[in-house]
Design a protein around this motif. Structure first.
Motif, short mmCIF file in Angstrom:
data_model
loop_
_atom_site.label_atom_id
_atom_site.label_comp_id
_atom_site.label_asym_id
_atom_site.label_seq_id
_atom_site.Cartn_x
_atom_site.Cartn_y
_atom_site.Cartn_z
N SER A 130 -51.80 -70.64 -78.41
CA SER A 130 -53.23 -70.91 -78.34
C SER A 130 -54.01 -69.65 -78.67
CB SER A 130 -53.60 -71.42 -76.95
OG SER A 130 -53.47 -70.37 -76.02
N LEU A 131 -55.18 -69.87 -79.18
CA LEU A 131 -56.05 -68.75 -79.56
C LEU A 131 -57.46 -69.07 -79.07
CD1 LEU A 131 -56.83 -66.19 -81.01
CD2 LEU A 131 -56.80 -67.46 -83.18
N GLU A 132 -57.90 -68.30 -78.07
CA GLU A 132 -59.21 -68.54 -77.50
C GLU A 132 -60.10 -67.35 -77.81
OE1 GLU A 132 -59.16 -69.91 -73.37
OE2 GLU A 132 -60.98 -68.74 -73.07
N ILE A 133 -61.23 -67.63 -78.40
CA ILE A 133 -62.16 -66.55 -78.70
C ILE A 133 -63.54 -66.93 -78.16
CG2 ILE A 133 -63.25 -65.16 -80.51
CD1 ILE A 133 -60.79 -65.51 -82.19
N ALA A 134 -64.08 -66.01 -77.38
CA ALA A 134 -65.39 -66.24 -76.73
C ALA A 134 -65.44 -67.61 -76.07
CB ALA A 134 -66.52 -66.08 -77.75
N GLY A 135 -64.35 -67.95 -75.42
CA GLY A 135 -64.32 -69.18 -74.63
C GLY A 135 -64.00 -70.44 -75.42
N GLU A 136 -63.74 -70.31 -76.72
CA GLU A 136 -63.46 -71.51 -77.52
C GLU A 136 -62.04 -71.49 -78.05
OE1 GLU A 136 -67.17 -73.18 -79.75
OE2 GLU A 136 -67.18 -70.99 -79.99
N ARG A 137 -61.36 -72.64 -77.94
CA ARG A 137 -59.99 -72.75 -78.45
C ARG A 137 -60.03 -73.00 -79.95
NH1 ARG A 137 -55.68 -74.26 -75.13
NH2 ARG A 137 -54.55 -74.40 -77.09
N THR A 183 -52.25 -58.82 -91.81
CA THR A 183 -53.32 -59.63 -92.41
C THR A 183 -53.29 -61.05 -91.86
OG1 THR A 183 -53.34 -58.29 -94.41
CG2 THR A 183 -54.24 -60.50 -94.58
N THR A 184 -52.09 -61.57 -91.70
CA THR A 184 -51.96 -62.92 -91.16
C THR A 184 -52.62 -63.02 -89.79
OG1 THR A 184 -49.90 -63.15 -92.36
CG2 THR A 184 -50.31 -64.74 -90.60
N LEU A 185 -52.38 -62.04 -88.95
CA LEU A 185 -52.98 -62.05 -87.62
C LEU A 185 -54.50 -61.96 -87.70
CD1 LEU A 185 -52.88 -61.99 -84.55
CD2 LEU A 185 -52.34 -59.55 -84.65
N LEU A 186 -54.95 -61.07 -88.56
CA LEU A 186 -56.39 -60.89 -88.72
C LEU A 186 -57.05 -62.20 -89.18
CD1 LEU A 186 -57.95 -58.24 -88.23
CD2 LEU A 186 -58.19 -58.05 -90.70
N ASN A 187 -56.38 -62.88 -90.11
CA ASN A 187 -56.91 -64.16 -90.60
C ASN A 187 -56.97 -65.21 -89.50
OD1 ASN A 187 -57.25 -63.15 -93.14
ND2 ASN A 187 -55.39 -64.02 -93.99
N LEU A 188 -55.99 -65.17 -88.61
CA LEU A 188 -56.03 -66.11 -87.48
C LEU A 188 -57.20 -65.79 -86.57
CD1 LEU A 188 -52.26 -66.46 -86.46
CD2 LEU A 188 -53.66 -67.99 -87.87
N LEU A 189 -57.37 -64.48 -86.28
CA LEU A 189 -58.46 -64.07 -85.39
C LEU A 189 -59.82 -64.42 -86.00
CD1 LEU A 189 -57.23 -60.53 -84.21
CD2 LEU A 189 -57.08 -62.71 -83.00
N GLY A 190 -59.87 -64.42 -87.33
CA GLY A 190 -61.15 -64.69 -88.01
C GLY A 190 -61.36 -66.15 -88.33
N GLY A 191 -60.41 -66.98 -87.95
CA GLY A 191 -60.57 -68.41 -88.22
C GLY A 191 -60.48 -68.75 -89.69
N SER A 244 -63.72 -77.53 -91.04
CA SER A 244 -65.18 -77.38 -91.14
C SER A 244 -65.76 -76.80 -89.85
CB SER A 244 -65.84 -78.71 -91.49
OG SER A 244 -65.50 -79.67 -90.53
N GLN A 245 -65.10 -77.09 -88.72
CA GLN A 245 -65.54 -76.44 -87.47
C GLN A 245 -65.32 -74.93 -87.58
OE1 GLN A 245 -63.12 -78.90 -84.81
NE2 GLN A 245 -64.97 -79.23 -83.56
N LEU A 246 -64.17 -74.57 -88.15
CA LEU A 246 -63.87 -73.15 -88.30
C LEU A 246 -64.91 -72.46 -89.18
CD1 LEU A 246 -59.97 -72.94 -88.70
CD2 LEU A 246 -61.37 -71.98 -86.87
N THR A 247 -65.30 -73.18 -90.26
CA THR A 247 -66.29 -72.60 -91.16
C THR A 247 -67.57 -72.27 -90.40
OG1 THR A 247 -65.40 -73.87 -93.00
CG2 THR A 247 -67.61 -72.97 -93.28
N ARG A 248 -68.05 -73.23 -89.62
CA ARG A 248 -69.28 -73.01 -88.87
C ARG A 248 -69.08 -71.93 -87.80
NH1 ARG A 248 -69.75 -78.37 -86.98
NH2 ARG A 248 -68.55 -79.17 -88.75
N TRP A 249 -67.88 -71.94 -87.22
CA TRP A 249 -67.59 -70.95 -86.19
C TRP A 249 -67.61 -69.53 -86.76
CZ3 TRP A 249 -63.62 -67.41 -85.60
CH2 TRP A 249 -63.53 -66.81 -84.34
#
Ligand SMILES: Nc1ncnc2c1ncn2[C@@H]1O[C@H](COP(=O)(O)OP(=O)(O)O)[C@@H](O)[C@H]1O
Ligand SMILES: [Mg+2]
Lengths: 246, 395
Positions: free
Chosen positions: A84-91, A68-76, A98-103
């Motif tokens: 580092s965690l890059e998803i769709a080109g964004e770190r 679950t911890t990993l999933l939560n990281l992947l989901g922001g 608040s950036q995470l919320t919008r992301w």
């Protein structure tokens, strides 16, 4: 054939190839630890993982291993403490809350074990929620909601409240809600954990269909080996580190 | 636009959820209702008292008393002084006669109807001019007393509050018996707490010779007061203070109004603190009941602000409901509710109605809004800061 489907044909390769340019998710030395008083308790450490577009990845592992911890990281929903965690080109590891919320609104759809529908809203209103965060007009939203409900086979239950639906139907509504804004990534935490075998199989087939026919990238946490069979590949977590499966 | 949609969606969803939190919500509602009730109750008492004290006063009436006297009780005036003042040009004349009333003021014991305990009731001796000086007097039952006879008319409030003051009754004060011959109204003013009789009769009954305690005069015009004051001050035969009747009455009202407010405000503030804590508790409970819903919305991408706003709005709405209930109850119970109390300034009973005015209702609602906002603030902050990942695990 799309990239996603090519990758899907060779899950082993894509899992191993760190630095793959086409990877949707790109974890490097990812770590997460919690503070307990003065001590720092590591939950995930040195995790390297690439998830290509169109993947359907099952994450297995004993309880408390950090799925679950990993999933939560992947989901922001949470931020890593290392790597580092890059998803769709964004770190996204560098994002503020608040950036995470919008992301999250733009890039991920969540599917929970207990569906987490809003009890006062009808199925269609529940599904519409993520679209309220977009610029779509109400007409466009209605259309999208109808498509999503159609995809999960619940067109005729649009007006029902969650309390008037079965568990399997509720989870379908939740899936419709997760896909309605067409996110890059679907994250499911034990999506069939609360369902009987037959219903679970229906839900898993639905996820598989979404993956194969709509090209949705899915990461699914499960402790059920039969559920994992529906995925393209399975990774095992143990005490916070990955063991490549199959 | 998007922001508003979020706020609206989250708030509407939260309010539709409210019925499921009826129990804890009613704690906040009840607390606020009590505060607003007490608040409006006390202030309506103060304003009712003030209104009674002041409403019958008129700006073109002057009241003259012995220099330094703070009330009619401590004043004394001789007949000659009264004669001199009556002839002054600042005093209005009608048909050649000055419009004045020299008055005597004594206090008699009469039991209260409600408790049967004896109370100090003012008995005022007046001249015929009293009915012209006080132009609001109206006989609502029976007739006026006749000059030279032991007859009384009783104020409407006095008649309601004190025993044995019905028309036709005979009542004994001191050595004398008095017939109650009429009931009068005075636009809800202070006189309605009094009993009136002929001043000459009262003088002899209470052995006051030819002395008086106050002189009321109608002024030639409203702004003749200064001239009259100057005239009285410059005349060595006169040792009197001249007050405008309205000023005098509001001075008389002040100590008790202040007392009521002095007790009432701190009480209301204390209760308001209690209600704020009640509201905070309710709202924390609400946030924790909504943990899963909030966390899910946040996971989907809803912002922290709409979540905080919905909490604050809920608190506000509960407080408003409480405020409306509180004011409604007070209005229904207390508006026009008649009480009598001793007025410290005159040592006698004043009968007055609670006045639940529109102003007070507005003040009560404003107080409720404040309680709601303060009570909702910290819970709203908690809702906004809810750690999403942890919250999702808990549910
Ligand atoms: N907020 C937290 N604070 C401290 N420890 C936590 C927190 N969340 C999870 N953990 C710990 O992290 C470990 C992994 O949890 P989790 O990711 O939920 O495992 P899984 O989903 O595989 O069962 C567990 O030992 C858990 O106790
Ligand atoms: Mg878990």
């Amino acid at each position: 054939m799309s990239d996603a489907n090519e990758a899907a044909l060779d899950p082993q390769a894509s899992a191993a190839s760190a630095g793959n340019e086409t990877a949707l998710v790109h974890c490097t030395n990812l770590g997460k630890s919690y503070r307990k008083g003065k001590e720092s308790v590591p939950v995930l450490s040195n995790l390297n993982l690439n998830i290509p577009k169109g993947d359907f990845l099952a994450l297995m592992g004993p309880s408390g291993s950090g799925k679950t911890t990993l999933l939560n990281l992947l989901g922001g929903l949470d931020s890593p403490t290392d790597g580092s965690l890059e998803i769709a080109g964004e770190r996204i590891d560098r994002f503020s809350r608040s950036q995470l919320t919008r992301w999250r609104a733009r890039h991920v759809g969540f599917i929970f074990q207990f569906y987490n529908l809003m009890p006062v809203l009808s199925a269609e209103r529940n599904v519409e929620l993520p679209l309220l965060l977009t610029k779509l007009s109400s007409k466009q939203r209605k259309k999208q909601v109808a498509i999503a409900l159609e995809l999960v086979g619940l067109k005729d239950r649009a007006k029902h409240k969650p309390s008037e639906l079965s568990g399997g139907q509720e989870q379908r509504v939740a899936i419709a809600r997760a896909i309605v804004s067409d996110p890059d990534l679907l994250l499911c935490d034990e999506p069939t954990g609360d369902l009987d075998r037959t219903t679970a199989d229906d839900i898993l087939s639905l996820l598989q269909t979404l993956n194969q026919q709509q090209g949705k990238t899915i990461v699914m946490v499960t402790h059920d080996p039969l559920a994992a069979e529906y995925a393209q590949r399975t990774l095992h977590l143990d005490k916070g580190t990955l063991i490549t499966g199959n | 636009m998007k922001g508003l949609t979020q706020i609206f969606t989250v708030s509407a969803m939260n309010l539709r959820n409210l019925p499921q939190r009826l129990g804890s919500s009613s704690v906040a509602v009840f607390g606020v209702a009590c505060v607003v009730g007490v608040f409006i109750g006390v202030l309506s008492m103060a304003s009712g008292f003030q209104r009674t004290m002041i409403s019958a006063g008129s700006p073109d009436t002057a009241i003259l008393m012995r220099s330094g006297a703070t009330s009619e009780m401590s004043s004394g005036l001789g007949f000659e002084e009264i004669q001199i003042v009556s002839q002054l040009p600042q005093v209005r004349r009608e048909n050649g006669e000055p419009v004045t009333s020299a008055e005597l003021y004594v206090i008699v014991d009469i039991p209260k109807r409600s408790t049967n305990t004896s109370a100090n009731v003012p008995l005022r001796g007046v001249e015929d001019g009293a009915f012209e000086v006080r132009d609001g007097i109206e006989i609502i039952e029976g007739r006026r007393f006749e000059t030279g006879r032991n007859e009384l008319i009783v104020g409407r409030g006095a008649q309601q509050q004190f025993a044995g003051l019905d028309v036709g009754n005979t009542i004994q004060f001191g050595q004398m018996e008095w017939d109650v011959v009429g009931v009068f109204a005075d636009k809800g003013g202070l006189s309605e707490s009094e009993l009136w009789t002929d001043v000459r009769v009262l003088q002899s009954a209470y052995r006051r010779g030819n002395s008086f305690q106050s002189l009321r005069v109608k002024l030639a015009s409203e702004d003749a007061l200064e001239a009259l004051q100057a005239e009285v001050a410059s005349n060595p035969q006169l040792d009197m203070d001249v007050h405008r009747e309205t000023d005098y009455l509001s001075d008389q009202a002040e100590p008790l109004s202040k007392f009521i407010k002095g007790v009432g405000y701190p009480l209301a503030v204390l209760m308001a603190l209690g209600a704020v804590f009640g509201a905070i508790n309710t709202m924390y409970a609400s946030v924790s009941a909504r943990t899963r819903e909030i966390a899910t919305l946040r996971a989907i991408g809803f912002g922290a602000f709409p979540v905080a706003f919905s909490t604050l709005l809920e608190s506000l709405i509960l407080a408003l409901i409480g405020g409306v209930i509180g004011s409604l109850v007070v209005y229904l119970i207390f508006n026009g509710y008649t009480v009598s109390t001793i007025n410290g300034a005159s040592f006698s009973q004043v009968v007055f109605d609670f006045a639940v005015t529109g102003d007070l209702l507005v003040q009560g609602i404003v107080a409720a809004v404040f309680i709601g906002l303060i009570g909702g603030f910290f819970p709203a902050v908690r809702a906004a800061r809810l750690p999403v990942a942890t919250a999702l695990r808990e549910t």
